[in-house]
Each structure stands twice: as structure tokens, then as C-alpha cells.
Scaffold this motif. Structure first.
Motif, mmCIF file in Angstrom:
data_model
loop_
_atom_site.group_PDB
_atom_site.id
_atom_site.type_symbol
_atom_site.label_atom_id
_atom_site.label_comp_id
_atom_site.label_asym_id
_atom_site.label_seq_id
_atom_site.Cartn_x
_atom_site.Cartn_y
_atom_site.Cartn_z
ATOM 1 N N PHE A 150 0.946 -1.072 -0.021
ATOM 2 C CA PHE A 150 -0.056 -0.015 -0.051
ATOM 3 C C PHE A 150 0.633 1.216 -0.052
ATOM 4 O O PHE A 150 2.001 1.399 0.839
ATOM 5 N N VAL A 151 0.582 2.391 -0.849
ATOM 6 C CA VAL A 151 1.269 3.316 -0.937
ATOM 7 C C VAL A 151 -0.020 4.536 -0.644
ATOM 8 O O VAL A 151 -0.790 4.678 -1.341
ATOM 9 N N ILE A 152 0.535 5.284 0.486
ATOM 10 C CA ILE A 152 -0.551 5.886 1.063
ATOM 11 C C ILE A 152 -0.021 7.442 1.342
ATOM 12 O O ILE A 152 1.207 7.546 1.967
ATOM 13 N N THR A 153 -0.717 8.675 1.221
ATOM 14 C CA THR A 153 -0.180 9.990 1.384
ATOM 15 C C THR A 153 -0.459 10.335 3.032
ATOM 16 O O THR A 153 -1.041 9.600 3.616
ATOM 17 N N GLY A 154 0.195 11.481 3.510
ATOM 18 C CA GLY A 154 0.173 11.892 4.858
ATOM 19 C C GLY A 154 -1.499 12.140 5.035
ATOM 20 O O GLY A 154 -1.666 12.113 6.181
ATOM 21 N N SER A 155 -2.277 12.604 4.017
ATOM 22 C CA SER A 155 -3.389 12.778 4.398
ATOM 23 C C SER A 155 -4.414 11.568 4.273
ATOM 24 O O SER A 155 -5.564 12.092 4.113
ATOM 25 N N GLY A 156 -3.941 10.417 3.892
ATOM 26 C CA GLY A 156 -4.753 9.501 3.915
ATOM 27 C C GLY A 156 -5.246 8.942 2.639
ATOM 28 O O GLY A 156 -5.864 7.826 2.650
ATOM 29 N N GLY A 157 -4.801 9.518 1.525
ATOM 30 C CA GLY A 157 -5.341 9.196 0.202
ATOM 31 C C GLY A 157 -4.433 8.140 -0.294
ATOM 32 O O GLY A 157 -3.125 8.238 -0.113
ATOM 33 N N ILE A 158 -5.145 7.095 -0.928
ATOM 34 C CA ILE A 158 -4.518 5.955 -1.314
ATOM 35 C C ILE A 158 -3.893 6.146 -2.711
ATOM 36 O O ILE A 158 -4.623 6.758 -3.671
ATOM 37 N N VAL A 159 -2.694 5.948 -2.888
ATOM 38 C CA VAL A 159 -2.173 6.180 -4.254
ATOM 39 C C VAL A 159 -1.748 4.894 -5.048
ATOM 40 O O VAL A 159 -1.957 4.769 -6.289
ATOM 41 N N GLU A 160 -1.460 3.697 -4.350
ATOM 42 C CA GLU A 160 -1.192 2.488 -5.101
ATOM 43 C C GLU A 160 -1.603 1.406 -4.076
ATOM 44 O O GLU A 160 -1.316 1.277 -2.857
ATOM 45 N N ILE A 161 -2.102 0.359 -4.792
ATOM 46 C CA ILE A 161 -2.488 -0.882 -4.324
ATOM 47 C C ILE A 161 -1.999 -2.039 -4.971
ATOM 48 O O ILE A 161 -2.278 -1.855 -6.258
ATOM 49 N N GLN A 162 -1.305 -2.991 -4.344
ATOM 50 C CA GLN A 162 -1.031 -4.158 -5.388
ATOM 51 C C GLN A 162 -1.123 -5.340 -4.239
ATOM 52 O O GLN A 162 -0.271 -5.364 -3.379
ATOM 53 N N GLY A 163 -2.048 -6.020 -4.476
ATOM 54 C CA GLY A 163 -2.379 -7.239 -3.875
ATOM 55 C C GLY A 163 -2.250 -8.516 -4.421
ATOM 56 O O GLY A 163 -2.744 -8.664 -5.662
ATOM 57 N N THR A 164 -1.565 -9.639 -4.364
ATOM 58 C CA THR A 164 -1.503 -10.795 -4.834
ATOM 59 C C THR A 164 -1.649 -12.155 -3.794
ATOM 60 O O THR A 164 -1.038 -11.947 -3.068
ATOM 61 N N ALA A 165 -2.488 -12.910 -4.357
ATOM 62 C CA ALA A 165 -2.375 -14.043 -3.791
ATOM 63 C C ALA A 165 -1.356 -15.129 -4.120
ATOM 64 O O ALA A 165 -1.198 -15.441 -5.293
ATOM 65 N N GLU A 166 -0.311 -15.582 -3.068
ATOM 66 C CA GLU A 166 0.556 -16.192 -3.555
ATOM 67 C C GLU A 166 0.163 -17.893 -3.466
ATOM 68 O O GLU A 166 0.594 -18.484 -4.504
ATOM 69 N N GLY A 167 -0.789 -18.143 -2.676
ATOM 70 C CA GLY A 167 -1.339 -19.434 -2.747
ATOM 71 C C GLY A 167 -2.824 -19.568 -2.940
ATOM 72 O O GLY A 167 -3.064 -19.128 -4.131
ATOM 73 N N LYS A 168 -3.570 -19.469 -2.082
ATOM 74 C CA LYS A 168 -5.282 -19.592 -2.327
ATOM 75 C C LYS A 168 -5.464 -18.071 -2.352
ATOM 76 O O LYS A 168 -5.027 -17.203 -1.780
ATOM 77 N N PRO A 169 -6.614 -17.851 -3.133
ATOM 78 C CA PRO A 169 -7.216 -16.662 -3.347
ATOM 79 C C PRO A 169 -7.504 -16.016 -2.076
ATOM 80 O O PRO A 169 -7.773 -16.705 -1.065
ATOM 81 N N PHE A 170 -7.784 -14.819 -2.050
ATOM 82 C CA PHE A 170 -8.091 -14.120 -0.763
ATOM 83 C C PHE A 170 -9.536 -13.450 -0.862
ATOM 84 O O PHE A 170 -10.091 -13.335 -2.088
ATOM 85 N N THR A 171 -10.011 -13.221 0.411
ATOM 86 C CA THR A 171 -11.199 -12.467 0.214
ATOM 87 C C THR A 171 -11.651 -10.979 0.398
ATOM 88 O O THR A 171 -10.573 -10.476 0.958
#
Lengths: 238, 238, 238, 238, 238, 238
Positions: free
Chosen positions: F190-211
Motif C-alpha cells: 500500500f502506498v498512502i499519502t500523509g492525508s490518507g489518500g491511497i495512491v497505489e494498491i498491489q495485492g497478490t495471492a501467492e497461494g489460495k485466493p483471498f477474500t
């Protein structure tokens, strides 16, 4: 006893064949025994980017070996997709050596590229290249003088020549051929001007380290040998 | 009138200097006038991966030009980091041409690499390369025969030679030099065996398209010229 | 008997699908049987460096195959880091062929790049590429004419098309598919204009050398076949 | 007067920080003043191809600079797609220097790779690299001895260290920093063992050629300086 | 209002054309509106080196775009000599996504390579590639089942599909086309299995950062859209 | 229980060492436990070609790892001749993240390059890089402000920091080290600014998928953790 039967201070037969190439502004096929190198000088009316508008020119060199110049065929560098570390070392050495005796301001904003291509190798290709390159450079400058572009005397400050010396079978010997080079304990290359100034020294212990005294004996041989080479250069361009 | 004063069916002076290289199993400096190519044959006791355990050998070729073989210095392919499209076309052509006259099974699981390096260029480097490569290959096979590795007669099925022909100033001429090549409307290369079998034809209209009749006249010139070249090869290796 | 059951002088079914691409100034999916090539023409308002301020434009081509266009997957050239020799040969051939029928001065200082990408291969990809490329080029020029940039009639001097012929099972046949191509003794590609002028000939003996008579029979087939292809091009752009 | 205020025979402050890296079998952050180099030794249980089944191992080195180790940011070699000539020269020098004091047979069929990465540069990065690499190599060998793989005394024959000397403002000085290095007329690097044997000499005239006497004074400085460095190495690993 | 007139939760028309390629073991031309991607599956009876003798197979992907798939012609990666960072990112993503729904042990020591080649691009090429790749993979596995190599049910654990969503003109929308993609403030790609498990999320703020709520709305759209895509996959292979 | 004994929401000890580099306009050695990254900011008074005369500047990043930053030595990318896919992904991510909090117009036509070089790796190198890069960028801008080139407040719109979270042993945990990273079922950055804005999200399931729920718990951890990192950045530059 050297494999070739030469005396410790005896160089191989050295010859210069000027104007070997129909196209180049200056060219020379130099032979140190069975080591044969074709040196060509190519003039371009532009400098490298970092010298633009500086009033100065540049002299650079490239080096290559034909794939079967050697006992076993080597992979062609163009096919391999890059020049090896040894090739780069040698061409940088040739370029530095030549620039040491050229007045780049007197040359003006032009570049001369000296290509040294080894047609046949038997040890000492880098020193033969430097020694022959001087002839090609000289003839290129003469070509330019004929066209009133420069004065050779202003641009070419001195002669430059090079020789390898080494400790072979516990003796200091000059101008190692391949057999000696492969077996030498120490191998050193010297680049020296016509007036005796030293421009480059590269000494490497292949086996056991060497002493200051051994190194001094190599340098002694080199100074004498290079003085002879400079004399031959003078005769060649006379 | 041709720039060189030659007749339309007159090739340049062709010479073969065998054993030019100290190291190679076979070598030849071939000259077609001012086009000079050094051909060396290098034997290796292994085949390319796709022929392992096939009982067959391989003959391949590589081609290169010294940077100042030409009127203007070209960039060194090793420095550029790759072989250009023209280089690859030519070396593929040389390899195919030689394989056409070699019995790869009789050669056995070995590879012969023919390096054709242009020392000086004045048109027709690919055809000179093929013609000289045959000599280098022949001498390499002789070298092998001397060591009881093969029988030359079993491996080498025929001669092979090549020539360029073109339409220059509205006339069909043979063996174009650089001046003619640059100005020719049509340029064709022919590779033909000693017994007259055609192995490769490459014809290109540089300017206006050509007719079937023009092409037939080029082929006629080529057949006669290549018969002469084969005769010279025979004398050279006699 | 040909594997496909075709007669010796029978080409595969040829189709042109114009405007296949939404983005390109001209495009055509050309099919010669199971050989499918997407040809796109891309216009740029600049020329290569060597033509700047010459008043002339340029037409060039690039060629590629999708990795699984073939029976066995080939390595992707972008992943391998370079275009192979065969790719370079073919794209140079396509470019030369197109330039033979374009007036580069009438085109003006612009470049048109024809990309020929093989979606599926079954022999004859280079000849299908040239034949389809003419359609893409034509449509790009029409696009330009609509915008008053050029006159098609001034720029496009003629049609151009190509076909392969070969000696298969001792018979001269036209438009070889992959099965025939792999087994052919001789393989030749012909590039010929709408008015019958020859632009390129490439003939190669894969096995035994061929004779002048065999070559003449291949050329005869090619001339007839290409005349048919040109007729199809005319209908396609009508 | 030297820019740093040092005496002609005074080296910069030299420190070794052992075990700088959590992962490497041996590591050392060496500082020569503001020149900081991280040296890591990585052990692999395999040799280069040419030594397989020879019973001998290998020691090699790689060299790199972080892009902003220098006053102006340099292009990252990984992004440029190749290591420059200078990088290759230096890493070859480091490897040769280390092999001069290692018994490769006693090492056994293993390879140790020394990575010398310049974190910050202020002249003399190659000599600092060699001097620090000895520590990393030593600690790697100790790591191996702890695991009963080798005996350090059998493998490591001697110390090795290196220093640059040069003619700056007409005076022979030791351990040139960047300011001196840029202005020096002559620059020489010496690699010498703990017992005083010379392993490598590289001398270059940047401006005017140098004399044998000047070179002797540089070598005198180097011998004294390297003896000090070896003493510091001994204390560091005590 | 979306440029295409679609509703915020409305995907473009999606079609799958199976068996598009004559040669591949599985293939599919997938279209998301004007985005067209050819996916082929190629089976090899060998694994990458790091899986040898592991009993496990591998699924990997490569991605490419034809040079004129886009509004402006892009440089061909094969000619540039390397795959760009974007290409590598995408092909790594496709490979990971497919491996998430494959039992590599049940596949056995084989490799399936999925090539995703963009014939025409209009936004969303990576998500179309993943969605179409599943079809190609499925058909390749069927091909293998027919030959008694595997059981599809054992190897293929689930469906996988992907979609992009974004904030365009302050609204969360699904399946962005190029016009929307270029102007979107936030762009996110979701890869989700048939049973609703999330495999990959990639969200990027192109302009101002986004909030957790905005991201939740994108994920909501994606879940619904991917459920539809999975339904279409089921119908396609039924 | 985490291998390090940390609580699920406990980050490793984070430190910033400003002005680590003598030469760079801004620099910071950032440590997240045993992950150490040197971030340097280099200012150039020119922009990339596509921004010339736009009035806007550019911020870009490059990423590298020393060969033995990891448990096993990796091949040096400069020696391999290219940057790998992972390296390119990461450096593109760092650059995008920084540009999200920079006003490129207020920067003016200049480029700042942030080099993130991993000296030692123990998981989370990309998130440590982004977090440390903000410090280097800040200090570079301060350096510029001191020289009246810009106002920091105009150019630097916010803080930016990053953290990885993952599902390890069925629990959501923050700031994974290498042991956890290798074993995690799901890994998200997660890449997030000082004021809480989200800039980047990268999520990867290495094994089983996530919810979706699991992902929400990761995001919750990230928001808290990044708020702490921003606080530390503020103290570091106070």
C-alpha cells in the motif's frame, strides 16, 4: 634460451607497410614477427559531443581481432553482441597513448579514429598496434597537411611506440611471442615517446609476484627497444 | 564504357593467396581487383546441438568487414552490439552455398567455420567471399585428410564459385566494382557449381524493374565467368 | 501429386480483408490458404535522418511472426533481444519491393512503415506479406489523398505482388505450402510489378543444384501467378 | 600543498568494518577517507566451466558504482545494458590481484565471488576495493574453516593491498583523492603483497610523460603505504 | 456520461473465438469491444530448469502488442532489442493469475506457455488477455485429456477472469476503454476466480489519490462484472 | 506467532539516516529492520524529451539491489545486460508514487532522479524505498529552496509512505520480513499519502485466493502503519 632462439634483448623482425589500405587517410600493416596488425586512420569533420565548440579535436582507437587470428578460433565479438573486457582495455590504452603525443587544439574540431585490427596474433598485439598506429596517424596528418587543414609539426608532438617485456625462465626478455607470453611469470607493457618520456606502464605478475629489481630490468629493456622502434618509424616515414 | 575500361564480360584480376594464415586449418586471401577478403577455415570436433548423435557434420560461415574497408568508415559491429541485416544475409548465403557442395555425412560429426573478413572493399565482397571460401575449405579438408580424418573426395562433391552481374548504363556487365554497383539499375549474384548447377540466384532491381531477357543475359555472363573462376580454383589448388 | 491436391500451377485461395485495423491509415489481412498476415501502414510526418531536407520520403517495412504462428512455438524475438537473420532478410525484401513502385519524391518528406505480422504460417509468408502490403500501402495513400496530402496516381507507380515457386517431387509448382516447402529441392521467390517488370528474384537449391531450364519453368509459373494476384488486388481496391 | 592538507606520504584515514552484511560469507565496508566501498564474498560450490574436474577453484570479482556515488550522477550500468570499459578493467584487476595470493588447488572446486560496490567515491576506488576485498575474502575463508571445508593457512598465501600514487603539483604524493586525481599529471596504481612482492603496476601519464625517476619515487611511496595497509589488515582480522 | 454511452456498470461486448489458430494446442481470439487479443497455448514436454525432477509443471505467459495495435505506431520491441517494463509487468501478471487456478502437480513435468498478442488495442488489454487466456488454457488441457495425458478436472481448479474499473468523471465505471483510461483519475485491475476468490488487485491513482470508499465501489463493480465474464467463459467452452 | 516475535500490527524498527551521501542533493539511508536501502536524489537542469518547453519538470526513480544484498548472491543486472521485470516494476512504482505528491509545474523544467539501492534485503524493499525516497526528495527540494530555485511548500504537496501487509499463518500482519514474505498466502503493498489518500494498491495471492474481508483487514493495518511512518518522516526532517 628463448623458444625462438632470440637473445634476451632481441626484438622480432619489425616491418611497416604504409598505404596498405586504398580508402583510409592513413594506414599501415605492422608486423612484429608473426603478429600482424592493420592500422587505419579515419578522419571525420566532427568531434565527440563533449568537445563541441571547444576548439579541440579528438583521437580515439578501436581494436579487434579476426576470429581466427589466434591458435583456436575465438567467438566473433559482433556475433557475441559486445566487446570483451580485454578488447576495451586495449583500445582505451591505444587511444590514451596516441593522445599523449597529439596537440588536440592544433588538430581542430575533428576526430581521427585509429582502427587496429589483428590479422594474425602471436603475442604483443597491443604494443604492435600502438607502434603501427603512430604511422597511420602520421600519414593521416600528412594527408591533411597536403589539403592545408593542419601543420603536422604543430599537431604531432612526438613519436610513440610500445613494447612488452617479461620474466621468462627467470630472465628478463623483450618482445614476448605467444609461447613466451603464455609461460611468463611477469609480463609488462611499456609505452614511451620518442624523447624517452613514459606514457603508460602495465605490469602484471602472472605467477609469483615480482621485485622492484626485476621490474627495473624490464624497464631497461623496454627503453632500449622502444628507441629502436622509434628509429624504425623515422625511417618508415622518411 | 565501364569506369574501369573493362569489357562487358571481363572480370577483374582474380588471385588466391593460400595459407595466408599461420593458425587456420585452411586459409586464402582472395582478391577480385581491389576487393580483398581473408577466408579462414576453422575445424572443431563438435557439431551444433541439433546435429548431435546424427552422424552428420556442419559447415557454416561468418562474414565481417573491417570498419575502414570502405570509402567511409562504418561503425564496428562489435561496438554497435549486433550484426546488421546485410551481414547476416551474406553469411547465411555463404554457408548455404558451401553446404551445397559438401557431403555432411562424410564429414562426420565436426563443424568447419569459414570466416570471411573483408580487408578492403570495392564491390562484390559476397561473391569473392564464396569463391575464396571454397579454397579455404578445400585446404582444411586436405589438412584433415593428411591426418586420416576424412577423404577429400568423399566430402567435397564439387567446386563452387560466385559472381555478380548487373545492368550498368543499359548494358549487361560482369563483376561490378563499387562505382558500377552504386549506379547499376539491376544487380544479381549467382552461385554456381563446377558442373554448372545453380545453387543461388539473387536479383534485385535497384532502379527500374528488369525483364526476363535482361535477366537471361546476366545469367549467361555469370555462367561463363564462374566457369573461369572454377578453372582458377583448380589451378590454385593443383 | 501435391499434398494439398492442387495442380502444379494452382495457387491457394487468396483473400484480402481491407481496413482490418481500426487505427492504421491502411491495413489488410491477407490470406494465402492457411498463411495469414496482417499488414498495416503507418504514416509519420518525418523521414529517416539521411533524407532530411531532401524533399524525398521513405517507405520501409518490418516483419514479425507471432510465437505460435508455426507448428512448434518459436522464441519471441522481443524476449530473445534481437531480430533473427531470417526476419531481417524478409523485412529488407518487403521494403525494397515496395519502394520499387513508389515515387518517393511525390510522397514528400514523410515515412510510411508497413508492418507485416504473421498471425498464422503455412509457407510463403514473405510473398503473402508483399502482396498484402501493397493493399495496405494503397489504402494509406488513399487516406492521404482524401486529406489532400498527395495524389495517389503520382506516388503509386504500379502494383507489386510476389509468389514462391519450387521444384517439388521433380515438378515445378507454384505457391508452396509448408509441407511442400520443407521437402522442395529448389525454392524461389519472385517479386513482379503489375506491368510485368521483375523487381526481385531469390532462388535457392535446398538439395541438389538446379538447372537454367528448371529455373525458367519456375519463372514462367511465377509470371502467370503474379498476374492473377495483381488482378485480385485490382478487384480488392476497386 | 595538497588540497586536503595531507603530507605527501600521508594516506587518508582508512577503516575496515567487518561483517557489514548479514548474508555474505565475508564482508567489509572499507573507507579511504570519503571513498567507501562495500566488499562482499560469496561462496558457491561450483567452479567456472573451464575448471570442472580440475580439482581447482576460482576467485573472481565484480565491481560497480552506485549511480550517485559520484559528484554528478552517472548512468546506471544495468539500465545502459552493459558494463563500461572502466568497470571491466577494474574488476579484472581486482580478480587478478586476489588470485595472486590464493592457492586455488587448496580452495578446491569452489568459486568465491568478491563484489566491490562503491557507495561513495572520492578517488582511489579500485585500490580501496582490493584492500577491502582481502578482508572479505579472509573472513569467507574463516567461515569455511569453521565448517571444516578448508584450512585458511593453506588457501590464503599472503596479504594483498593496493594504493594509488601520483605526481600532483610536481610532487609525488600518495593516496590521491578526487581533487588531486583530476589534476594529477601522472597517476599510478600499485598492488603489492604482505611480503613486498609486486603483483600489479599501472602507470599513466595524464598530461606530460613521466620519467623513470618520477616513477621510482611513486613506487617508493607505494611500498611504504602498502606496508601500513597490510598492518591495518592484520589488526582488523586479529 | 461515458464517451461510449455505456452505463457505469456496463461492460463492452465480449466475445471468444475458440480454435482461432491452426497450430496451437489451445487458442482463443478474445474481444472486449475494440480490444482484440489472440491467446494461444503451447505445450512443451519439459519444465523450466528449477522444476526438473520436482514432479511439477509450469504455466507461464508472454505478452506483446503489434506495433500498430495502437493509435500511434509504437516501436517494435524485437527491433528495440528488449521488452519494456510495461510488457514485463503484464506478462508476469497473466502468468501469476493463471497459476492461481492450476494444480501444477497434476499437470506433471510439462510447461504450457500462453502467448497473449494484442492485435488491436482500445484499453483493458491485460484484463482481456487474462480472460481469454483461460479459454486457451482450458482447450489445451482438453487437448491433453483427449490424449490421456491429464484429467482436466484435476489440473484446472477454477475459472479466472479479469476486469478494469476506474473513477472517470467522478463516477466508478467498469471496463474502461482507451478514452476513459487516458482521462481516469484512478484505474484498478481485478483478477478474480470463478468462486469469487481474489487473486490480484492493482490500483493506481493517476491524478489525485483515492479513498477507501471509492476503492470499495470499484471492487463491487469488478466482482459483478467478473461473475458475468466467468458465465460467458462457461458458455464458450460448453 | 510471527518468526520475529512481533505483534500482528507491529512494524520493524524504522530509522532514517539523512545526508548519508556526500554528493547527492538529498539522501537517506532507510532501515526497516534488516532491510537497508540507500535513497539518493539527483537534480538535473533538464527534463525528459517529451516535457521540453512544457514548463513542467519530472520525478523518476531507479531501483537496484547489490548482488549479495540477498541470502543467495543474485546475478548483477549490469553484467546480465538488462534490468529484470521485477526491478522495472518496482522502479516504476516508486516513480509513480513520488509524482503523486509533487507539483511538477511548480518544480519547473528540471528532473529529479531518485536512486533506491538495496544494500541489504530482508523483505519489503519496495516499501522501504518509497518511504525513504520521500526524505531524499524532501532534502533535495530544501537544497533547491536554499538556492532560491523553488519553494518546497509549492512543490511538495504531501508526505508519501508505503508498507506491505499479508496473510501469514492465517493472520493479517504488517511489514513482512523475508521469512514471512516467503511463506505468506497473500501479500499486498500500500502506498498512502500523509492525508490518507491511497495512491497505489498491489495485492497478490501467492497461494489460495483471498477474500474481500481479508483484504479490508490488510488495508486497515496499512493505514495505521503508514500514519506512523509519516509521523516518523515528520520527526526526521524536523
Amino acid at each position: 634460451m628463448r623458444p625462438s632462439g632470440r637473445k634476451t634483448d632481441q626484438m622480432r623482425k619489425v616491418t611497416f607497410e604504409r598505404n596498405f589500405s586504398k580508402h583510409a587517410e592513413g594506414s599501415c600493416l605492422v608486423k612484429f614477427g608473426d603478429t600482424h596488425v592493420l592500422c587505419t586512420a579515419s578522419l571525420e569533420e566532427k568531434t565527440p559531443p563533449w568537445l563541441r565548440n571547444s576548439g579541440k579535436g579528438w583521437v580515439t582507437a578501436e581494436y579487434g581481432m579476426l576470429p581466427r587470428a589466434t591458435g583456436e578460433r575465438m567467438r566473433r565479438e559482433a556475433a557475441a553482441g559486445k566487446q570483451g573486457g580485454r578488447t576495451q582495455e586495449i583500445q582505451r590504452l591505444i587511444g590514451r597513448s596516441l593522445r599523449a603525443i597529439v596537440d588536440l587544439t592544433a588538430l581542430g574540431e575533428r576526430q581521427i579514429t585509429i582502427d587496429c585490427d589483428v590479422i594474425q596474433a602471436d603475442g604483443g598485439t597491443r604494443t604492435a598496434s600502438i607502434t603501427g598506429a603512430w604511422i597511420a596517424l602520421h600519414d593521416c596528418l600528412k594527408w591533411m597537411e597536403t589539403r592545408s587543414m593542419i601543420k603536422v609539426d604543430k599537431v604531432l608532438k612526438d613519436h610513440i611506440a610500445a613494447i612488452s617485456c617479461g620474466i621468462f625462465a627467470d630472465q628478463a626478455v623483450i618482445d614476448l611471442d605467444y609461447l613466451e607470453d603464455s609461460a611468463a611469470e611477469t609480463d609488462a607493457n611499456f609505452v614511451i615517446t620518442g624523447s624517452g618520456g613514459i606514457v603508460e606502464i602495465q605490469g602484471t605478475a602472472e605467477g609469483k609476484p615480482f621485485t622492484e629489481e626485476e621490474f627495473a630490468s624490464l624497464m631497461g629493456l623496454a627503453k632500449t627497444g622502444i628507441a629502436e622502434l622509434v628509429e624504425m618509424q623515422k625511417q618508415a616515414v622518411a
